[in-house]
Scaffold this motif. Structure first.
Motif, mmCIF file in Angstrom:
data_model
loop_
_atom_site.group_PDB
_atom_site.id
_atom_site.type_symbol
_atom_site.label_atom_id
_atom_site.label_comp_id
_atom_site.label_asym_id
_atom_site.label_seq_id
_atom_site.Cartn_x
_atom_site.Cartn_y
_atom_site.Cartn_z
ATOM 1 N N ALA A 1 0.828 -1.208 0.000
ATOM 2 C CA ALA A 1 0.000 0.000 0.000
ATOM 3 C C ALA A 1 0.861 1.256 0.000
ATOM 4 O O ALA A 1 0.595 2.221 -0.740
ATOM 5 N N VAL A 2 1.902 1.274 0.840
ATOM 6 C CA VAL A 2 2.750 2.461 0.929
ATOM 7 C C VAL A 2 3.514 2.661 -0.382
ATOM 8 O O VAL A 2 3.644 3.792 -0.873
ATOM 9 N N LEU A 3 4.010 1.573 -0.965
ATOM 10 C CA LEU A 3 4.735 1.699 -2.231
ATOM 11 C C LEU A 3 3.795 2.186 -3.341
ATOM 12 O O LEU A 3 4.160 3.056 -4.141
ATOM 13 N N ALA A 4 2.572 1.644 -3.400
ATOM 14 C CA ALA A 4 1.605 2.100 -4.404
ATOM 15 C C ALA A 4 1.297 3.581 -4.216
ATOM 16 O O ALA A 4 1.228 4.346 -5.191
ATOM 17 N N TRP A 5 1.121 3.990 -2.974
ATOM 18 C CA TRP A 5 0.874 5.412 -2.695
ATOM 19 C C TRP A 5 2.022 6.267 -3.214
ATOM 20 O O TRP A 5 1.808 7.309 -3.847
ATOM 21 N N LEU A 6 3.269 5.830 -2.961
ATOM 22 C CA LEU A 6 4.429 6.615 -3.387
ATOM 23 C C LEU A 6 4.473 6.733 -4.911
ATOM 24 O O LEU A 6 4.771 7.810 -5.455
ATOM 25 N N LEU A 7 4.169 5.651 -5.616
ATOM 26 C CA LEU A 7 4.206 5.685 -7.078
ATOM 27 C C LEU A 7 3.125 6.607 -7.633
ATOM 28 O O LEU A 7 3.342 7.310 -8.634
ATOM 29 N N HIS A 8 1.955 6.637 -7.019
ATOM 30 C CA HIS A 8 0.898 7.543 -7.465
ATOM 31 C C HIS A 8 1.218 8.999 -7.102
ATOM 32 O O HIS A 8 0.770 9.926 -7.780
ATOM 33 N N THR A 9 1.984 9.186 -6.051
ATOM 34 C CA THR A 9 2.319 10.538 -5.584
ATOM 35 C C THR A 9 3.478 11.139 -6.366
ATOM 36 O O THR A 9 3.572 12.368 -6.505
ATOM 37 N N ALA A 10 4.363 10.302 -6.879
ATOM 38 C CA ALA A 10 5.605 10.767 -7.502
ATOM 39 C C ALA A 10 5.392 11.802 -8.603
ATOM 40 O O ALA A 10 6.129 12.812 -8.653
ATOM 41 N N PRO A 11 4.417 11.648 -9.528
ATOM 42 C CA PRO A 11 4.257 12.678 -10.564
ATOM 43 C C PRO A 11 3.967 14.059 -9.988
ATOM 44 O O PRO A 11 4.415 15.072 -10.540
ATOM 45 N N GLY A 12 3.234 14.108 -8.893
ATOM 46 C CA GLY A 12 2.959 15.394 -8.262
ATOM 47 C C GLY A 12 4.193 16.042 -7.667
ATOM 48 O O GLY A 12 4.196 17.240 -7.365
ATOM 49 N N LEU A 13 5.238 15.259 -7.502
ATOM 50 C CA LEU A 13 6.517 15.778 -7.013
ATOM 51 C C LEU A 13 7.464 16.103 -8.168
ATOM 52 O O LEU A 13 8.638 16.388 -7.941
ATOM 53 N N GLY A 14 6.950 16.022 -9.392
ATOM 54 C CA GLY A 14 7.763 16.351 -10.559
ATOM 55 C C GLY A 14 8.548 15.194 -11.109
ATOM 56 O O GLY A 14 9.442 15.389 -11.945
ATOM 57 N N ALA A 15 8.233 13.964 -10.691
ATOM 58 C CA ALA A 15 9.010 12.803 -11.120
ATOM 59 C C ALA A 15 8.373 12.123 -12.327
ATOM 60 O O ALA A 15 7.148 12.025 -12.431
ATOM 61 N N ARG A 16 9.211 11.646 -13.225
ATOM 62 C CA ARG A 16 8.757 10.843 -14.369
ATOM 63 C C ARG A 16 9.147 9.376 -14.189
ATOM 64 O O ARG A 16 8.711 8.521 -14.948
#
Length: 655
Positions: free
Chosen positions: A560-575
């Motif tokens: 769950a935490v890893l999935a959250w991080l992957l969904h959050t990453a684009p909002g942090l400017g990550a591709r």
């Protein structure tokens, strides 16, 4: 055909540790035997520890890592005012006794002010995880006028304490590890130079007030710990050896440095992730005198009489340890019902509710210890087993070498000293989680019973009412985040250990992302049980480490935490997200965690670019890097609810 007989194993049945180590050294086999040294170094005298350490200081750490890449290693810098001839060998042996390999840097004589004050010093270049600065009375005595009195001592102390506080500030700005200072014992050879008792009393007051100020440095500087040498001197250890003091400028005796090495060994083991978590106690001859099954509850010795009071005193110690987050359990050859009646009776200091598990049966104790570790979801190397029986202790040592064994002996007056001797449970500092830990592990036992009522894992998870909260840690939670890195071994995907000061630095850095993972369910709040460390590099979010307590494994929390991080990453400017995994002795079960969650291994040329040489050791890291392109991040598992206090909502499986 001619055959050559195999060389005898120097460790087989060895009773003379220094002689066995010397044989290994001469055969060039010391590095290969390093994981077996804790058993050999057990129960040595201080002099034997020093002898063993002198051999271990000849050991090249690179050889040990080549033979055993997962060996816990601690970089240690030693400095001080005087020479420290016994400290490095004694500390090398003490750390080896905990299974930790030392990488030492020893500063020049009287180099502590320069080494800690110069940001370009060789000490800082060594990047120590633990820096030890040994102070002594000569720090003050060397600056006294002639004649001198207590007020002169107070004046010198004021100047030197100002210098030391400045060094603490420079250390925090330059190094991310721990600085361990010592207090300065007052030797009688100095106090007796004042011939009137009123002046001596005034000197004692000035000296103790100054040492108290030293001890309080750790309250203002998170990276600093101060070890009180007066507690070691109180055990009858001489402060000085007059000849070494005069001719070698060794202002503290070898005996005192040896005892200091033991304390530093406890601290170093903790910093290397080797702290024990659970104290497992026998009953007959351990918590009370006599045999419950033969003498009955009224016939055992506890609470009354000299021996009974000694057993009660040991129970008080165990309860005191348990109140600070150490799990208490029982493993006894007894019938369960009489044991529970005894623990519920008025004569006991330790009560049934103080234990996370009471095991009383007639099975072999190694089997019971295995079952206990499995029930609590902790490793065997998290257990300390204390028993008065040499036979039971020997059996556990043989069958379960990972378990630390304390042979208490037959005299209850000596139980406390034997249990406390090796500092199995020493930590940098206590957190709120420590005080709550025993209750939470008791809840874990309830979860196990609840789990047993279901035929399948999915049905159990659906009814567990699991909720996860991901949030940036508050200032008060930073020590707990550090503690997670120091205590978590299994789901610690790089094995990295971070002190509170380094965690705070990363939390304040806008390019770093430090997150705490909080978990709860129908049985209660498990608290702050995980941490995420990530760093932004252009359009890449680098997941530097991911940690989770063994108490919440296999419930979908990590996914769950890893999935959250992957969904959050684009909002942090990550591709893309790059995640690191570095194998250790304990985390191999999770080597496939990232690939199982949609990450791919970097192409060979990219992986080669990611691999960095460890210039200090001459070897390469075994870090593996995985990539997720964020095109199809996985959903949050449907059986849990995740609260995100960092970004927006994340898709849940089935929605």
């Amino acid at each position: 055909m001619t055959t050559t007989a195999a060389s005898p194993d120097p460790l087989a049945g060895a009773t003379d540790a220094p002689a066995a180590l010397l044989a290994l050294h001469r055969e060039g086999a010391l590095a290969a035997a390093f994981p077996r040294l804790p058993a050999l170094l057990r129960d040595l005298t201080d002099e034997q520890v020093l002898q063993a350490g002198r051999l271990l200081t000849r050991l090249d750490p690179r050889q040990v890592r080549a033979e055993h890449p997962a060996t816990p290693t601690l970089r240690v810098a030693l400095t001080g005012h005087g020479t420290l001839p016994a400290l490095l060998p004694a500390l090398s042996a003490r750390l080896a006794g905990h299974g930790v390999l030392i990488e030492p840097y020893q500063a020049a004589f009287d180099g502590y002010v320069f080494e800690l004050g110069d940001p370009d010093s060789r000490l800082y270049a060594a990047e120590p995880q633990l820096t030890v600065a040994v102070l002594d009375a000569a720090v003050i005595a060397d600056e006294l006028p002639l004649p001198w009195g207590p007020d002169d001592v107070a004046e010198v102390f004021e100047r030197r304490l100002g210098v030391i506080e400045g060094l603490c500030e420079r250390f925090a700005a330059r190094n991310s590890g721990t600085l361990a200072l010592t207090t300065m014992p007052l030797p009688r050879s100095l106090a007796a130079q004042l011939i009137d008792h009123r002046s001596r009393a005034r000197l004692g007051a000035v000296w103790r007030e100054a040492n108290a100020r030293l001890l309080r440095l750790s309250e203002r500087h998170p990276a600093v710990l101060v070890l009180d040498l007066d507690t070691l001197v109180a055990e009858g250890v001489a402060v000085q050896d007059a000849r070494l003091d005069a001719y070698a400028k060794a202002h503290l005796s070898d005996a005192l440095l040896g005892r200091l090495a033991r304390e530093l060994g406890h601290l170093g083991a903790h910093l290397a992730g080797r702290t024990r978590k659970c104290l497992v106690l026998d009953l007959d001859g351990t918590l009370w005198g006599g045999v419950l099954g033969e003498d009955g509850p009224d016939g055992v010795e506890v609470g009354h009489g000299l021996r009974g009071e000694a057993f009660s005193s040991f129970q008080r110690l165990a309860r005191q340890i348990g109140a600070q987050g150490v799990l208490l359990a029982v493993a006894s050859k007894n019938d369960l019902d009489p044991v529970l009646d005894m623990l519920r009776g008025p004569r006991m200091t330790l009560r049934e509710q103080d234990f996370v598990r009471v095991t009383a049966n007639w099975s072999a104790k190694p089997r019971n210890l295995r079952d206990l570790a499995a029930e609590l979801n902790i490793g065997l190397d998290a257990l300390v087993f204390a028993d008065d029986s040499p036979t039971e202790c020997g059996l556990v040592r043989t069958v379960l070498p990972e378990v630390a064994v304390v042979e208490l002996g037959s005299d209850p007056a000596e139980h406390a000293g034997r249990l406390l001797r090796e500092g199995w449970f020493d930590v940098r500092e206590l957190t709120a989680e420590d005080h709550a830990r025993p209750a939470r592990y008791r809840e874990e036992v309830s979860r196990q019973d609840f789990r047993a009522s279901f035929d399948g894992l999915d049905d159990y998870l659906d009814q567990l009412q699991l909720h996860v909260r991901v949030a940036r840690p508050t200032a008060a939670e930073l020590p707990r985040i550090s503690q997670i890195t120091l205590r978590t071994n299994q789901f610690n995907l790089t094995g990295a250990r971070l002190d509170p000061a380094e965690v705070a630095r990363r939390a304040q850095d806008p390019d770093h992302l430090v997150l705490g993972v909080h978990v709860g369910d129908r049985f209660g709040d498990s608290g702050l049980v995980g941490a995420v460390f990530a760093r932004r590099e252009g359009d890449t979010l680098r997941l530097e480490n991911f940690l989770l307590s063994c108490r919440v494994f296999a419930r979908g929390v990590e996914q769950a935490v890893l999935a959250w991080l992957l969904h959050t990453a684009p909002g942090l400017g990550a591709r893309q997200v790059l995640a690191q995994y570095r194998p250790t002795a304990k985390n191999s079960a999770f080597s496939g965690f990232y690939p199982a969650n949609g990450f791919s291994v970097l192409a060979e040329d990219e992986a080669e670019a990611e691999t960095k040489a460890e210039t200090k050791t001459g070897t390469k890291t075994e870090t593996k890097t995985f990539r997720h392109d964020l095109a199809d991040p996985p959903p949050i598992p449907a059986h849990l609810r995740l609260t995100d206090e960092v970004s927006g909502p994340v898709p849940v499986a089935g929605t």
